[in-house]
Design an enzyme around this catalytic site. Structure first.
Site, PDB file in Angstrom:
ATOM      1  CE1 TYR A  92      -3.733  -2.628   1.254  1.00  9.26           C
ATOM      2  CE2 TYR A  92      -4.251  -1.053  -0.471  1.00  9.26           C
ATOM      3  CZ  TYR A  92      -4.557  -2.194   0.237  1.00  9.26           C
ATOM      4  OH  TYR A  92      -5.693  -2.893  -0.069  1.00  9.26           O
ATOM      5  CD  GLU A 141      -8.545 -28.395   4.285  1.00  2.79           C
ATOM      6  OE1 GLU A 141      -8.837 -29.594   4.469  1.00  2.79           O
ATOM      7  OE2 GLU A 141      -8.801 -27.803   3.216  1.00  2.79           O
ATOM      8  CG  ASP A 159     -12.247 -30.727   3.839  1.00  5.11           C
ATOM      9  OD1 ASP A 159     -12.453 -29.628   3.263  1.00  5.11           O
ATOM     10  OD2 ASP A 159     -12.732 -31.026   4.961  1.00  5.11           O
TER      11      ASP A 159
END
Lengths: 396, 568
Positions: A138, A224, A277
């Protein structure tokens, strides 16, 4: 010193304790006493001198009427990566480099941006101030274009100067969370106690500055997804399975989350498990914690925990638990490609059980999220699945 | 008797059409002929203050099988009613079957009385006509001589061994930029490409206005525009990053220039500068150029505009600053059958007198075609200018970053070494010299290399070019730093543009566009002596093919730089 509420009886953790003993034995046989390893940061003067050397080289080139260029290790090439079971993915000593030339239309802007960020780092180190990568971006977002460019340049500079990012006085914003049996004091003296029950603590931004770490945890569970992490918090998992620690990186982990996991392992040798997963991206996230990533392979020693074990959700669990097909999701083409890519990676060869699980997934062409276990019951994960896995050694 | 110039135009037009149609030159082949045109003027015995001009036109070479002089005379008189000529060398009513390769088989001679000023103007106009022909018929050569009261001057019009761009239908556009604009008075020769790089537009069919009674064509007329910026800059500078003038060239079928009569100028339709091109979208304000100087070496455009700056001030002389936008309009005739000589002849006559009406009738399609072509050229220029700005911005970022570190360092030895390396007395001078050093070492490879003008690299640079890639995996865009690339690559990206092949007859050329023979002087209308023309500089031989490929690879990615610009 036990400071957490009572969890299961001691016998519950027998298998875990044996596992820890086994890990320690492996470490001893690999090379000496297991000891915490402090990461040595480069001093400010060393960093300043390195940057000055680079600038001097550029000016010398120009004085000789030669177009200057940066020579940077190619972090994106597998040819530059070697696999070591004890470390994970790391850069080879003499790796292929690429030049960022100032006299090429393709790279002149990158050349200029590297110099720009080097000069900013120089100022940060000189003034002993810190900035995040986002802050850097920025300062001139139009110039940099996007955050990814800044992130990659910073990693390249870190690789080029062979110092960790923190030595460049660039800190990354942490997005990870911790919960469970852990206390520590941050660099600024703040005392942190992660035993909060239903709430989690943000991973601190200065992992190297943490001191006085205290834990009784029998295991560290890396989750996760934030959704799963919150679900376990809601189910009071840390209390039920006390003493334990839970960490989530909310997907692909940031550097600080990885550093924290690494620090906990190095300090306490607490067995580390992952709950991801049953899909290729979950497996990849697990691999990042365990073996590291290609892009950060130059810092593998500080980031990887090869002792991590895959607790769940295993593809073989789906069949074993009779998860209905409705709860499963077909693998997409991208999933297939990702799975194939992981199967090609060097570390899979030394993980035959992982390979087998991935092959089950590939054969079935199906994947599942952890949430698929809610088919059995809403709290099946925290009440049955995880406790059984931990008690009876259901990890690979 | 019509003036000398008009007669020469019509005869040459007849001959070229004859060569193409009657002799059976294949459609795509370039005409390869040589013609002698000589004018001898002496004081007229019949008119006061007039010169008796005898014009002789004689082809050289074996090409006139089937040429029947009587037929020629009859047909030429249909456009030049008072024209009369005689033939010498062979019987008038016989075919020219004698093939004497090095000897003029016949000569056409016509005579007219003209005032000296008219003759001089006619000669200039003829020379421009010849020059224009050679721009699209590079293998035709004209030996033009003028003898006035015993004073002889000669010029040869030909573009042998100059680079050309094969178009279609047996014509090729000469792309040597020296024919179109003068060599700029500032900047080095290395800053400019010696060629123009035309962008071809798509052909559009022209409609015949309903009120053109009696016009019955067995085919259709098409207009194909081509545009190029001249000179093609390699190194952008603020001074030259602008369009200062526009030149329009009109060609009819078989690449014959369309020359209108003073009574019915065909360029009237172009007087309205915005009739075919919307200049406002380029932020340009153009006005017609009223005074076209005949006495110059450049190909004379049929229409010329000056570009005025946005402040409204008159633009400066196009020869000294800025680009010239060259716009070629090729009108062609297509029928399903091989073109017949008289048919083409008629089409030319039609276009000579009615081109404006025809273009106006097809205004929207013509406007679309021209606008599209001009858009392509100016867009390329715009992108290249933008890329150059980005490049400059990058250099400033690099310079400022280095200066920041050097000035902020507390290590005196480091500062001393840096200043000493660039021989700077202080940090301010250091910054200036640093920028200059960057410019010198990094700008040169950014010069817009044409594949036509690649210079041999030093061995070190060749190795560098072949070494490891220098781009990040993110594919960080690089500026588009080239306008001077073979058009084929760019054209193929647009389905609307013609595929053309750029050819170079020979890598080395030292032939000037014209080469008058010194030292005899000819009288121009102002009475000044004609200047000898310096030969064109030798062209560098084609460069390393690998570098061509690498460079083309790099510039093919330059479009990615068109995201937000960095601040200088």
């Amino acid at each position: 010193m036990a400071f957490a509420p009572m969890g299961p009886e001691a016998s519950f953790f027998e298998v875990l304790d044996r596992h820890r003993t086994s890990l320690l034995a492996d470490l001893r046989s690999a090379g000496g006493e297991p000891a915490t390893r402090e990461t040595r940061l480069a001093s400010s003067s060393e960093v300043l001198a390195s940057i000055e050397n680079i600038i001097q080289d550029i000016i010398t080139s120009l004085a000789r009427n030669e177009a200057p260029a940066f020579t940077i290790d190619n972090r994106s090439s597998w040819e530059n990566i070697k696999f070591d079971d004890s470390v994970g993915l790391q850069m080879v000593p003499h790796c292929i480099t690429r030049k960022v030339k100032s006299d090429s239309p393709k790279s002149i802007q990158k050349f200029a941006l590297i110099l720009k960020i080097l000069s900013m780092i120089y100022k940060l180190v000189q003034s002993n101030t810190y900035a995040t990568k986002r802050d850097i971006y920025y300062t001139d977002s139009q110039l940099f274009g996007n955050q990814t460019i800044v992130d990659n340049i910073i990693s390249d500079i870190s690789c080029m100067l062979k110092v960790p990012r923190r030595s460049l006085h660039i800190i990354s914003t942490s997005k990870g969370l911790i919960a469970g049996n852990l206390r520590y004091i941050e660099e600024d003296g703040t005392k942190v106690n992660c035993t909060g029950g239903a709430t989690a603590v943000a991973v601190p931004s200065n992992i190297q500055g943490i001191r006085n770490l205290i834990t009784d945890a029998k295991f560290l569970l890396i989750v996760e997804k934030d959704a799963t992490f919150q679900r376990l918090l809601d189910d009071n998992f840390c209390k039920k399975m006390s003493p334990c620690i839970m960490v989530t990186g909310k997907g692909v982990p940031d550097l600080n989350t990885r550093l924290l996991v690494k620090k906990l392992w190095d300090t306490f040798r607490t067995p580390v498990f992952t709950l991801v997963d049953a899909d290729p991206y979950g497996i990849e996230i697990m691999c990042i914690y365990k073996y590291g990533s290609m892009s950060m392979s130059f810092e593998a020693h500080n980031l990887t925990v090869p002792a991590i074990r895959w607790l769940g959700l295993l593809p073989s669990d789906l069949k074993r638990l009779n998860i209905p097909k409705d709860s499963l999701i077909p693998l997409t083409k991208r999933d297939q490609m990702k799975l194939d890519s992981i199967l090609q990676r060097p570390y899979v060869t030394c993980q035959p059980f992982w390979r087998k699980e991935m092959e089950i997934m590939a054969d079935s062409k199906m994947k599942a999220e952890i949430q698929a276990l809610t088919f059995l019951s809403s709290d099946y994960l925290s009440r049955v699945y995880l406790p059984n896995k931990l008690r009876f050694g259901g990890w690979i | 008797m019509e003036g000398t110039a008009v007669a020469v135009f019509e005869i040459l037009r007849y001959l070229i059409i004859h060569w193409k149609c009657e002799i059976g030159v294949s459609k795509g082949a370039l005409l390869e002929e040589q013609l002698v045109i000589s004018i001898e003027a002496l004081h007229s015995k019949h008119k006061a203050n007039a010169l008796h001009c005898v014009t002789t036109i004689a082809p050289i070479g074996s090409l006139y099988s089937g040429f029947v002089f009587k037929k020629f005379l009859k047909e030429i008189q249909s456009v030049l009613p008072r024209f009369s000529a005689k033939l010498s060398g062979i019987p008038e009513d016989s075919s020219c079957s004698q093939l004497m390769s090095a000897v003029t088989p016949f000569q056409m001679i016509f005579e007219v009385d003209e005032k000296p000023r008219t003759l001089m103007t006619d000669c200039l106009v003829i020379k421009h006509f010849l020059h224009k022909i050679t721009m699209v018929h590079p293998k035709i050569r004209f030996n033009f001589s003028l003898k006035v009261n015993g004073i002889l001057s000669k010029e040869i019009f030909g573009v042998e061994n100059e680079p050309t761009l094969n178009l279609w239908n047996g014509i090729a556009l000469v792309v040597n930029s020296q024919h179109y604009v003068s060599r700029p008075k500032f900047g080095t020769t290395e800053s400019y490409c010696s060629r123009i790089h035309p962008v071809l537009g798509h052909p559009v069919t022209l409609s015949i206005p309903d009120d053109m009674i009696g016009v019955d064509l067995s085919g259709e007329l098409t207009l194909t525009p081509a545009a190029a910026l001249c000179p093609t800059l390699k190194d952008f500078s603020n001074q030259l990053n602008r369009i200062s003038s526009v030149s329009i060239f009109l060609y009819g079928p078989l690449g014959l220039p369309l020359m209108s009569s003073p009574e019915q100028p065909i360029t009237t339709v172009f007087k309205d500068t915005s009739y075919f091109i919307d200049w406002k979208k380029y932020h340009l304000h153009v006005v017609p150029t009223l005074d076209l100087n005949l006495d110059r070496d450049l190909v004379l455009p049929d229409m010329s505009y000056q570009v005025e700056s946005s402040e409204g001030a008159q633009s400066q002389n196009a020869d000294t600053q800025g680009h010239t936008l060259l716009l070629f309009l090729f009108v062609d005739f297509h029928s399903g059958f091989p073109a017949q000589q008289m048919e083409l002849w008629g089409v030319h006559t039609l276009l000579t007198t009615h081109l404006g009406s025809i273009l106006a009738e097809s205004h929207s399609v013509v406007q679309d075609a021209i606008q599209f072509t001009v858009d392509q050229v100016l867009e390329q220029h715009h992108q290249a200018a933008k890329a150059h700005q980005k490049l400059q911005a990058s250099l400033w970022v690099a310079v400022n970053s280095i200066v920041s570190v050097v000035t902020g360092s507390t290590c005196s030895s480091f500062r001393a070494v840096c200043l000493q390396a660039l021989q700077a007395a202080d940090t301010q001078e250091f910054g200036t010299k640093l920028h200059k050093a960057f410019q010198e070492t990094t700008q040169h490879p950014f010069l817009y290399h044409c594949s036509c003008e690649m210079k041999q690299q030093t061995p070190e640079k060749k190795d560098s070019a072949q070494s490891t890639e220098d781009a990040y995996e993110e594919g960080n865009p690089a500026p588009r730093a080239e306008t001077c690339w073979p058009e084929e690559n760019k054209r193929l990206k647009s389905g609307r543009l013609h595929r053309v092949v750029e050819t170079t007859h020979a890598p080395h050329s030292s032939r000037a566009p014209r080469r008058p023979e010194p030292p005899t002087a000819s009288l121009s209308p102002s009475g000044e002596k004609a200047h000898s023309k310096a030969p064109a500089p030798s062209r560098a031989s084609p460069g390393n093919r690998l570098q061509d490929a690498l460079w083309l690879q790099e510039v093919s990615n330059l479009s990615e730089w068109l995201s937000p610009s960095p601040r200088p």
